[in-house]
Design a protein around this motif. Sequence first.
Motif, PDB file in Angstrom:
ATOM      1  N   VAL A   1       7.238  12.121   0.771  1.00 33.45           N
ATOM      2  CA  VAL A   1       7.374  12.818  -0.506  1.00 33.45           C
ATOM      3  C   VAL A   1       6.321  13.924  -0.529  1.00 33.45           C
ATOM      4  N   VAL A   2       6.727  15.159  -0.795  1.00 32.20           N
ATOM      5  CA  VAL A   2       5.821  16.300  -0.724  1.00 32.20           C
ATOM      6  C   VAL A   2       5.685  16.948  -2.096  1.00 32.20           C
ATOM      7  N   VAL A   3       4.443  17.243  -2.475  1.00 31.90           N
ATOM      8  CA  VAL A   3       4.186  17.951  -3.727  1.00 31.90           C
ATOM      9  C   VAL A   3       3.236  19.113  -3.463  1.00 31.90           C
ATOM     10  N   CYS A   4       3.400  20.153  -4.239  1.00 32.37           N
ATOM     11  CA  CYS A   4       2.448  21.257  -4.266  1.00 32.37           C
ATOM     12  C   CYS A   4       1.527  21.035  -5.451  1.00 32.37           C
TER      13      CYS A   4
ATOM     14  N   ILE B   1       0.825  -1.191   0.000  1.00 34.41           N
ATOM     15  CA  ILE B   1       0.000   0.000   0.000  1.00 34.41           C
ATOM     16  C   ILE B   1       0.867   1.251   0.000  1.00 34.41           C
ATOM     17  N   GLY B   2       0.266   2.337  -0.482  1.00 32.48           N
ATOM     18  CA  GLY B   2       0.838   3.666  -0.367  1.00 32.48           C
ATOM     19  C   GLY B   2      -0.233   4.586   0.185  1.00 32.48           C
ATOM     20  N   ILE B   3       0.165   5.621   0.889  1.00 31.11           N
ATOM     21  CA  ILE B   3      -0.783   6.542   1.507  1.00 31.11           C
ATOM     22  C   ILE B   3      -0.610   7.930   0.913  1.00 31.11           C
ATOM     23  N   VAL B   4      -1.724   8.536   0.506  1.00 29.80           N
ATOM     24  CA  VAL B   4      -1.702   9.944   0.129  1.00 29.80           C
ATOM     25  C   VAL B   4      -2.370  10.757   1.231  1.00 29.80           C
TER      26      VAL B   4
ATOM     27  N   ALA C   1       6.633   3.380  10.417  1.00 29.92           N
ATOM     28  CA  ALA C   1       7.390   2.345  11.133  1.00 29.92           C
ATOM     29  C   ALA C   1       7.501   1.063  10.325  1.00 29.92           C
ATOM     30  N   HIS C   2       6.583   0.881   9.352  1.00 34.33           N
ATOM     31  CA  HIS C   2       6.588  -0.313   8.509  1.00 34.33           C
ATOM     32  C   HIS C   2       6.993   0.003   7.063  1.00 34.33           C
ATOM     33  N   ASN C   3       7.635   1.166   6.860  1.00 39.45           N
ATOM     34  CA  ASN C   3       8.214   1.532   5.564  1.00 39.45           C
ATOM     35  C   ASN C   3       7.166   1.662   4.453  1.00 39.45           C
ATOM     36  N   VAL C   4       5.959   2.118   4.787  1.00 41.41           N
ATOM     37  CA  VAL C   4       4.910   2.344   3.792  1.00 41.41           C
ATOM     38  C   VAL C   4       5.164   3.686   3.100  1.00 41.41           C
ATOM     39  N   PRO C   5       5.147   3.743   1.770  1.00 44.25           N
ATOM     40  CA  PRO C   5       5.351   5.011   1.072  1.00 44.25           C
ATOM     41  C   PRO C   5       4.232   6.013   1.383  1.00 44.25           C
TER      42      PRO C   5
END
Length: 206
Positions: free
Chosen positions: A110-113, A20-23, A60-64
């Motif tokens: 990771v940060v985006v505008c 999984i990845g989180i936005v 803590a579990h290296n999720v992006p």
Amino acid sequence: MDDYKNRSYGAVGIGMKGKIGIVVVDYQLAFTDPKYPLGGAPLVMRGLENTARLLKIARAHNVPVATCFTAYKCERDMPYWKVAAVRDQFRLDHPSSALDPLIYDENYDVVVCKSGPSIFFQTPVVPYFIKEGVETIIVTGCNTSGCIRASTIDSFQWGFRTVVPEDCVGDIEEGPHRDNLRDVARRYADVSSADEVIAYIKQSTS
């Protein structure tokens, strides 16, 4: 009678599968600090707190994690927003554009505008998740009826399994929050909870 259900809307679950990845969408001070016109709505603050709890486990579990804020150089740089507070304050040099420290880790995220409602529109978030091997996107942030709905639909359109934890997103009013979650759950995404996503992270990365 639920005519949508009778016509098979929402009949197929998506589920979380694979990595999984989180936005994290727009948990910037403009929406979380009550001194600003759009800030401090109770549902948004509830979503902020649950997202922070989820992100602690995820990191803590290296999720992006991809986090965004909305800001512009000047009004000429903006789309035709109908929200006066956006036109007045959503500037790169305005303090309300800063990400809320409760959800932001500058050494991890990771940060985006972004310039539109969706975190995926004209940003490098999709290539980042593809590089990370992500199959399921968890959508958090605000507001449910605007940028969360747009980001959910874009995640779906990019071919990701898409899950929205209800208690990790928020809106100005509860009605639009509930209505939009119900609608995307009929078509594009599963609506879940922070606890369910946390349980999946722990189970899938153990």
